[in-house]
Design an enzyme around this catalytic site. Structure first.
Site, short mmCIF file in Angstrom:
data_model
loop_
_atom_site.label_atom_id
_atom_site.label_comp_id
_atom_site.label_asym_id
_atom_site.label_seq_id
_atom_site.Cartn_x
_atom_site.Cartn_y
_atom_site.Cartn_z
N ASP A 1 5.69 -2.48 -5.35
CA ASP A 1 4.81 -3.64 -5.17
C ASP A 1 4.81 -4.35 -6.51
OD1 ASP A 1 2.99 -5.59 -4.71
OD2 ASP A 1 1.27 -4.28 -4.34
N SER B 1 -6.19 -6.79 -7.84
CA SER B 1 -5.18 -7.85 -7.93
C SER B 1 -5.24 -8.63 -6.62
CB SER B 1 -3.79 -7.26 -8.19
OG SER B 1 -3.21 -6.72 -7.04
N LYS C 1 -4.76 -5.74 5.23
CA LYS C 1 -5.96 -5.29 4.52
C LYS C 1 -7.18 -5.92 5.17
CE LYS C 1 -3.97 -4.88 -0.16
NZ LYS C 1 -3.63 -5.68 -1.35
N HIS D 1 -4.89 0.31 1.82
CA HIS D 1 -6.15 0.47 1.09
C HIS D 1 -6.31 -0.67 0.08
CE1 HIS D 1 -4.00 2.69 -2.46
NE2 HIS D 1 -3.35 1.64 -2.05
N ASP E 1 1.93 -9.56 0.81
CA ASP E 1 0.53 -9.13 0.65
C ASP E 1 -0.27 -10.33 0.14
OD1 ASP E 1 -1.89 -7.99 -0.05
OD2 ASP E 1 -1.13 -6.87 -1.76
N GLU F 1 7.34 -5.46 -2.19
CA GLU F 1 6.15 -6.24 -1.81
C GLU F 1 5.89 -7.31 -2.86
OE1 GLU F 1 2.86 -3.63 -0.84
OE2 GLU F 1 1.42 -5.11 -1.56
N GLU G 1 -5.05 4.18 -8.53
CA GLU G 1 -4.68 4.64 -7.18
C GLU G 1 -4.08 6.04 -7.21
OE1 GLU G 1 -2.38 1.53 -5.27
OE2 GLU G 1 -4.16 0.25 -5.13
N HIS H 1 -3.59 -2.12 -12.41
CA HIS H 1 -4.17 -0.83 -12.02
C HIS H 1 -4.06 0.24 -13.08
CE1 HIS H 1 -3.53 -1.98 -7.51
NE2 HIS H 1 -4.47 -2.68 -8.10
N GLU I 1 3.19 -1.26 -8.69
CA GLU I 1 3.27 0.03 -7.99
C GLU I 1 4.72 0.46 -7.78
OE1 GLU I 1 1.17 -0.53 -4.27
OE2 GLU I 1 -0.54 -1.42 -5.31
N LYS J 1 -0.22 2.39 3.21
CA LYS J 1 -0.20 2.49 1.75
C LYS J 1 -1.59 2.91 1.34
CE LYS J 1 0.23 -1.09 -1.05
NZ LYS J 1 0.66 -2.11 -2.04
P1 PGA Z 1 -5.49 -4.44 -4.93
O1 PGA Z 1 -4.03 -3.84 -4.98
O2 PGA Z 1 -6.29 -3.66 -3.96
O3 PGA Z 1 -5.98 -4.31 -6.36
O4 PGA Z 1 -5.33 -5.88 -4.50
C1 PGA Z 1 -3.32 -3.38 -3.87
C2 PGA Z 1 -2.08 -4.20 -3.60
O5 PGA Z 1 -1.79 -5.20 -4.28
O6 PGA Z 1 -1.34 -3.88 -2.66
ZN ZN Z 2 0.19 -5.66 -3.04
#
Ligand code: PGA
Ligand code: ZN
Length: 433
Positions: free
Chosen positions: A244, A43, A340, A368, A315, A287, A207, A155, A164, A391
């Protein structure tokens, strides 16, 4: 450290946790070799640096042979013979040979693999752990984990809009205690899901979290609540929860509406829903509550959440990009940032993003990606940055547990010096890393 020049760089196409190809990069200097592997999201935010994929028939276009070639040829030519003492200078060279604003020529995945491997090699050459090489030898704080125990969105195969549901063990005095308590809750959650929906729904998403057939976010939060209390822990004192939303994935731009629980919600209705989560369901972290261009709605919910002791994390809104963070600071859109590495593509830009966040009193959560490898780089990065949170998924699947295991190892190495962020994750004001 003796003066060392890069002797060799070698990239290889390897598998990530979803079976997609990704990169592993090894670099040699002064007879030492260090390697790193690159993660990949599903995502992804619109403003992330460019992940180069082959786009050919092989592996449904997902191959990374061009990125491998870019490393083994173009980057090798530019960096072999270069001194390795300065990671920032190497990152600058990588950016300038790429020459594009989003690293689309060489690929941010190619550039990041090299940048991470250089950081690892520096720690090898200095003979100190990676977290100390990146953050200094006084680092000692372990981050609060946000464990993704119920998966939805992109996911998982269920129809939960939110991506999440996170378990946050904020009330413990040590990282290891927090992890083992979370593991107890994870076992109980599995029992509850099995009893309520059947054993088939105890299989896990990308995840490592469960993906029960739940569409109502209140039902998912109730599962978390029950899992904590049935495990003998207290909600609020020991654990809180996070979400999230990854809301860009269920936003209909034409209608200006969000599709949650099979219903179309306006911005105001979604805002209200978040408000109740915080007020009545012990949600302390949200998030990406709104889609990735809506800095204004982020600002409104951030101010509201602050009054209730919760934080709002950017994010997809920020994509670890310092320019987007500057805009968010101006508009007071967030109280926390997600970090990230592969959203921006170099270690030094990631560190700079984190520094700007600290100077502005924002909490930081190193993260991650949903497509991961066994590389534990982000565990060391979290300690190096002194981030309040990390995370890295459920306490299951080796690409997730490898990071927790590395943090357990760091805590044990630090011994009585180790501290735990715990409530620092949402305590107002800046915290000492
Ligand atoms: P992604 O998801 O690694 O698939 O982007 C993680 C997140 O959105 O925090
Ligand atoms: Zn996110």
């Amino acid at each position: 450290m003796p003066l060392c020049s890069i002797e060799e760089i070698k990239a290889l196409e390897i598998l990530d946790s979803r079976g997609n190809p990704t990169l592993r990069v090894c670099i040699k200097a002064c007879d030492r070799i260090a390697c790193s592997s690159v993660p990949s999201g599903a995502s992804t935010g619109k403003h992330e640096a460019f992940e180069l994929r082959d786009g050919e028939k092989r592996l449904r276009g997902r191959g990374v042979k061009k990125a491998v070639e870019n490393i083994n040829e173009i980057i090798t030519q530019a960096l072999v013979g270069e001194e390795i003492t300065n990671l920032r200078r190497i990152d600058e060279t990588l950016k300038s040979i790429d020459g594009t604003p989003n690293k689309s020529k060489l690929g941010a995945n190619a550039i990041l693999g090299v940048s991470m491997a250089v950081a690892r090699l520096l720690s090898e050459l200095y003979g100190i752990p990676l977290y100390a090489a990146l953050g200094g030898i006084m680092r000692r704080r372990l981050p609060t984990p946000l464990l993704n125990v119920i998966n939805g969105g992109k996911h998982a195969g269920n129809s939960m809009s939110f991506q999440e549901f996170l378990l946050i063990p904020h009330g413990f005095s040590k990282f290891s205690e927090a992890i083992w308590a979370s593991v107890e809750v994870y076992y109980t959650l599995k029992d509850i899901i099995k009893q309520k929906y059947g054993a088939i729904f105890t299989s896990v998403g990308d995840e490592g979290g469960f993906a029960p057939p739940v569409t109502d976010p209140n039902e998912a939060l109730k599962l978390l609540h029950d899992a904590v209390t049935s495990s003998g822990y207290r909600v609020e004192d020991d654990f809180s929860f996070g979400i999230d939303a990854a809301s860009s994935n269920f936003y209909n731009e034409k209608k200006g509406k969000y599709i949650v629980n099979n219903k179309e919600l306006s911005i105001d209705e979604l805002f209200e829903l978040y408000h109740t989560f915080i007020e009545s369901s012990s949600v302390r972290v949200i998030e990406d509550p709104f889609y990735e261009e809506d800095f204004g709605s982020f600002a409104l919910i951030t101010q509201e959440a602050k009054k209730l002791g919760a934080i709002i994390v950017g994010d997809d809104l920020l994509t670890t990009n310092i320019n987007r963070l500057k805009k968010a600071i101006e508009e007071r859109s967030v109280s926390a940032v997600l970090i990230k590495l592969n959203q921006i593509g170099t270690v030094s830009e990631t560190v700079d993003f984190s520094s700007l966040a600290i100077y502005n009193g924002l909490k930081r959560i190193v993260s991650h990606r949903s497509g991961e490898t066994e590389d534990t780089f982000i565990a060391d990065l979290a300690v190096a940055l002194g981030s309040e949170g990390i995370k890295t998924g459920a306490p299951a699947r080796s690409e997730r547990t490898s990071k927790y295991n590395r943090l357990l190892e760091i805590e044990s190495e630090l011994g009585i010096e180790a501290t735990y962020a715990g409530r620092d994750l949402f305590r107002s004001g800046s915290s000492t890393p």
